[in-house]
Design a protein around this motif. Structure first.
Motif, PDB file in Angstrom:
ATOM      1  N   ALA A 400      34.764  33.237  44.993  1.00 53.02           N
ATOM      2  CA  ALA A 400      35.801  33.268  44.575  1.00 53.02           C
ATOM      3  C   ALA A 400      36.556  34.775  46.067  1.00 53.02           C
ATOM      4  N   ASN A 401      37.380  33.971  46.262  1.00 53.88           N
ATOM      5  CA  ASN A 401      38.080  35.002  47.814  1.00 53.88           C
ATOM      6  C   ASN A 401      39.406  35.648  47.013  1.00 53.88           C
ATOM      7  N   LYS A 402      39.976  36.362  48.089  1.00 55.22           N
ATOM      8  CA  LYS A 402      41.565  37.342  47.551  1.00 55.22           C
ATOM      9  C   LYS A 402      40.946  38.284  46.370  1.00 55.22           C
ATOM     10  N   THR A 403      40.110  38.867  46.036  1.00 62.48           N
ATOM     11  CA  THR A 403      40.313  39.550  45.433  1.00 62.48           C
ATOM     12  C   THR A 403      40.815  41.025  45.881  1.00 62.48           C
ATOM     13  N   ASP A 404      41.032  40.669  46.815  1.00 63.02           N
ATOM     14  CA  ASP A 404      42.637  42.085  46.941  1.00 63.02           C
ATOM     15  C   ASP A 404      44.092  42.071  46.894  1.00 63.02           C
ATOM     16  N   THR A 405      44.037  40.632  46.220  1.00 62.27           N
ATOM     17  CA  THR A 405      45.656  40.302  45.060  1.00 62.27           C
ATOM     18  C   THR A 405      44.503  41.034  43.525  1.00 62.27           C
ATOM     19  N   LEU A 406      43.824  40.901  43.800  1.00 65.69           N
ATOM     20  CA  LEU A 406      43.450  41.577  42.081  1.00 65.69           C
ATOM     21  C   LEU A 406      43.558  43.115  41.488  1.00 65.69           C
ATOM     22  N   THR A 407      43.728  43.405  40.572  1.00 66.19           N
ATOM     23  CA  THR A 407      44.213  45.197  39.949  1.00 66.19           C
ATOM     24  C   THR A 407      42.104  45.934  40.264  1.00 66.19           C
ATOM     25  N   GLU A 408      42.534  46.970  39.981  1.00 64.22           N
ATOM     26  CA  GLU A 408      40.603  47.585  39.400  1.00 64.22           C
ATOM     27  C   GLU A 408      40.074  47.088  39.110  1.00 64.22           C
ATOM     28  N   CYS A 411      39.215  43.210  38.804  1.00 60.94           N
ATOM     29  CA  CYS A 411      37.450  43.564  40.038  1.00 60.94           C
ATOM     30  C   CYS A 411      36.546  43.546  39.622  1.00 60.94           C
ATOM     31  N   GLN A 412      36.221  44.825  38.237  1.00 59.15           N
ATOM     32  CA  GLN A 412      35.649  45.614  37.931  1.00 59.15           C
ATOM     33  C   GLN A 412      35.241  44.025  36.298  1.00 59.15           C
ATOM     34  N   SER A 413      35.704  43.213  35.471  1.00 58.87           N
ATOM     35  CA  SER A 413      35.917  42.165  34.935  1.00 58.87           C
ATOM     36  C   SER A 413      35.252  41.287  35.494  1.00 58.87           C
ATOM     37  N   LEU A 414      35.632  40.988  36.857  1.00 65.67           N
ATOM     38  CA  LEU A 414      35.237  39.258  37.277  1.00 65.67           C
ATOM     39  C   LEU A 414      33.836  40.282  38.601  1.00 65.67           C
ATOM     40  N   SER A 415      33.078  41.748  38.934  1.00 71.22           N
ATOM     41  CA  SER A 415      31.997  42.045  38.999  1.00 71.22           C
ATOM     42  C   SER A 415      31.023  41.612  38.097  1.00 71.22           C
ATOM     43  N   LYS A 416      31.147  41.531  36.479  1.00 66.74           N
ATOM     44  CA  LYS A 416      30.219  41.584  35.488  1.00 66.74           C
ATOM     45  C   LYS A 416      29.994  39.210  35.456  1.00 66.74           C
ATOM     46  N   LEU A 417      30.402  38.437  35.976  1.00 60.50           N
ATOM     47  CA  LEU A 417      30.570  37.209  36.440  1.00 60.50           C
ATOM     48  C   LEU A 417      29.445  37.286  36.793  1.00 60.50           C
ATOM     49  N   GLU A 418      27.898  36.470  36.124  1.00 63.19           N
ATOM     50  CA  GLU A 418      27.115  35.821  37.272  1.00 63.19           C
ATOM     51  C   GLU A 418      27.047  35.054  37.940  1.00 63.19           C
ATOM     52  N   ASN A 419      26.323  34.715  39.142  1.00 61.92           N
ATOM     53  CA  ASN A 419      26.713  33.570  39.588  1.00 61.92           C
ATOM     54  C   ASN A 419      27.981  33.834  40.359  1.00 61.92           C
ATOM     55  N   VAL A 420      28.763  34.109  40.493  1.00 62.91           N
ATOM     56  CA  VAL A 420      29.716  34.723  41.301  1.00 62.91           C
ATOM     57  C   VAL A 420      30.142  35.467  42.546  1.00 62.91           C
ATOM     58  N   LEU A 421      30.200  34.905  43.547  1.00 61.68           N
ATOM     59  CA  LEU A 421      29.867  35.773  45.116  1.00 61.68           C
ATOM     60  C   LEU A 421      31.970  35.735  45.105  1.00 61.68           C
ATOM     61  N   GLN A 428      38.571  41.805  54.236  1.00 63.23           N
ATOM     62  CA  GLN A 428      36.101  41.692  54.550  1.00 63.23           C
ATOM     63  C   GLN A 428      36.281  43.293  53.282  1.00 63.23           C
ATOM     64  N   ASP A 429      37.085  42.627  52.110  1.00 67.11           N
ATOM     65  CA  ASP A 429      36.239  44.048  51.086  1.00 67.11           C
ATOM     66  C   ASP A 429      35.341  43.102  50.180  1.00 67.11           C
ATOM     67  N   ASN A 430      34.347  43.838  50.184  1.00 67.96           N
ATOM     68  CA  ASN A 430      32.883  43.509  49.438  1.00 67.96           C
ATOM     69  C   ASN A 430      31.702  42.319  50.643  1.00 67.96           C
ATOM     70  N   LEU A 435      27.214  39.151  52.105  1.00 65.54           N
ATOM     71  CA  LEU A 435      26.295  38.601  53.031  1.00 65.54           C
ATOM     72  C   LEU A 435      24.962  38.302  52.420  1.00 65.54           C
ATOM     73  N   GLY A 436      24.891  39.730  51.832  1.00 67.95           N
ATOM     74  CA  GLY A 436      23.279  40.017  51.317  1.00 67.95           C
ATOM     75  C   GLY A 436      23.422  39.135  50.506  1.00 67.95           C
TER      76      GLY A 436
END
Length: 525
Positions: A400-408, A411-421, A428-430, A435-436
């Motif tokens: 998932a690119n362009k996370t800078d267009t999301l609200t905080e 972004c927190q809701s998106l980070s809870k999804l598994e198998n999504v980078l 260059q956020d996150n 890369l890791g």
């Protein structure tokens, strides 16, 4: 009178039966002899030719560039004569494996070419198994040219062909084919993981594994032939057949486990072909430039900038990766160039090992749980007009690119999804976390080279091992002593399974099976 005639007929029938049995036994021995002869390989002829050709070869072993020190190698029966000619001493006797600082002369003009180190390696304890020596000289082009010209003046010497030193090492029994190919991979290794894998193979990790299977199959074949040919005379117990069946099944289990490696060794050797795919203007070219840390693809605000495939090879955390940027995919377009670009993108997708499916992070706002994610990916692939079969057998990673267009909160809701980078190529956020995670994904695909569990690195290894299993399965299927007691032909399947292993390692079997027979069963004692 009637009883005498009947007894005579019975006697004749018995003699006929004995005669037929003797004929059958002779035929069986004849067939087995033919099969043994058939196992002879032309490789032994090549070995004899290589060791008796009488040619001594020489070549520059280091790179053809200016350097501090260059190494010139000589190998063959005339090596000592060449050594003496270059040091201008016909009775010179160097000690083996010791370095000598000597002046090197041209045999024809007696001019001094250079002053350097001389090393003498008498056969068979050398790389090629023949007498060999090395001249370490200054790495100027003029010195190298003069040394090669000087060696060319020595009778019996000729320039080596490409790979001829390694070929002589193989024919001399110093390396098998897997070690030869491992040495070639080590020379061409570009990443740390490739170096580790190639070093393990070049030092015999695969050779020892395959040779163990070969010896076990030879033993099985030898025991079977001993049971067929000598069971009556030598009173060989029938339990050997049961043990043979167990051993063959164990060998098949080991080979199947070796084959079930998800092609990790091949991916590490050849590089993980990674395709970046997605809808137009989701940031595919920006991601490629970010991963490579340089401007590889043109990036503009206009959708559909990339039309052709742009590939670049990258060392990513020690793993070789071939990244491919592709044209944006969509179902409807009237642009002929864009249609061709999308066709090439799908062709690149079909040949890939890893799919980075790039999407706009805003599209995932509606995905509220991990359970809904597969449905979203399937819908996105349909939108891109990508058939599901193109993705089968490949690792697919949603990015998932362009996370800078999301609200905080988003972004927190998106980070809870598994198998999504997630990341933002623009800000260059996150990026470190992305890369890791990508490096971990590559490590899962390529694995970690280990001496205890060497991996298949060439397709021909895989093909021969699969054929080896097929021959063993055919033998076990056809082996029915109560239905078909003569096993001469069925035993040939075991011989074929041995040949499959030998095609990998380059070994040649001739009398190996008979050697095991006499050792284990003491036939004729």
């Amino acid at each position: 009178m009637h009883r005498l005639v009947q007894k005579s007929i019975v006697c004749e029938n018995h003699l006929d039966f004995v005669f037929l049995c003797a004929c059958a036994r002779s035929i069986r021995h004849f067939v087995m002899a033919l099969l043994r002869k058939a196992s002879f390989s032309y490789g032994s002829i090549f070995r004899r030719f290589a060791t008796s050709s009488g040619c001594t070869i020489y070549s520059l072993s280091s790179g053809h560039v200016k350097c501090g020190v260059s190494v010139i190698r000589v190998s063959g029966p005339q090596t000592k004569q060449a050594l003496r000619a270059i040091v201008n001493n016909t009775e010179y006797e160097p000690k083996q494996r010791q370095a000598y600082l000597k002046s090197f002369f041209h045999p024809a003009t007696k001019d001094v070419i250079d002053k350097g180190l001389l090393l003498w390696f008498p056969g068979p304890a050398s790389f090629t198994g023949e007498d060999a020596c090395e001249f370490q000289v200054h790495g100027s082009l003029a010195v190298i040219a003069a040394m090669l010209d000087a060696l060319g003046q020595v009778p019996g010497l000729r320039p080596a062909q490409p790979g001829e030193f390694t070929k002589r090492a193989f024919f001399g029994g110093k390396l098998d084919l897997t070690e030869v190919e491992g040495l070639a991979d080590l020379i061409h290794a570009e990443t740390e993981a490739q170096r580790k894998q190639a070093l393990l193979q070049s030092t015999g990790a695969l050779a020892r594994l395959y040779d163990n299977w070969r010896k076990r199959l030879i033993r099985c074949c030898a025991h079977l032939e001993a049971y067929i040919d000598f069971a009556e005379e030598e009173q060989i117990e029938g339990g050997v057949i049961l043990q043979l069946t167990k051993e063959l099944n164990a060998i098949m289990r080991d080979i199947r486990l070796h084959l079930n490696d998800q092609r990790q060794g091949e991916l590490l050797r050849d590089g993980v072909r990674t395709v970046i795919i997605g809808a137009p203007n989701v940031g595919k070219s920006s991601l490629l430039n970010l991963l490579c840390q340089r401007s590889v693809s043109i990036v503009t605000a206009q959708a559909g900038t990339t039309r052709d495939i742009i590939e670049t090879t990258h060392n990513f955390g020690g793993y070789p990766v071939v990244f491919a940027d592709t044209a944006g995919l969509r179902k409807q377009t009237t642009d002929a160039i864009e249609v061709e670009g999308m066709a090439r993108a799908k062709q690149c997708l079909a040949q890939s090992d890893l799919i980075l499916l790039l999407t706009d992070a805003r599209r995932l706002r509606e995905v509220n749980s991990n359970e809904a994610l597969p449905t979203h990916i399937e819908s996105y692939l349909q939108e891109l007009d990508i058939p599901q079969e193109l993705c089968d057998g490949k690792r697919l990673q949603l990015v998932a690119n362009k996370t800078d267009t999301l609200t905080e909160e988003e972004c927190q809701s998106l980070s809870k999804l598994e198998n999504v980078l997630t990341l933002s190529c623009h800000k260059q956020d996150n990026l470190p976390q992305f890369l890791g995670s990508l490096e971990q994904l590559l490590q899962q695909l390529c694995g970690t080279p280990q001496a205890e569990h060497p991996r298949i690195t060439h397709m021909r290894y895989r093909q021969q091992l699969e054929r080896c299993i097929e021959h063993i399965e055919i033998f076990l299927r056809d082996y029915k002593p109560d239905v078909y007691p003569d096993m001469a032909i069925a035993a040939q399947q075991l011989r074929k399974s041995i040949r499959c292993i030998e095609r990998i390692t380059g070994h040649v079997s001739c009398e190996d099976i008979l050697d095991v027979v006499f050792k284990d069963f003491c036939i004729g004692k």
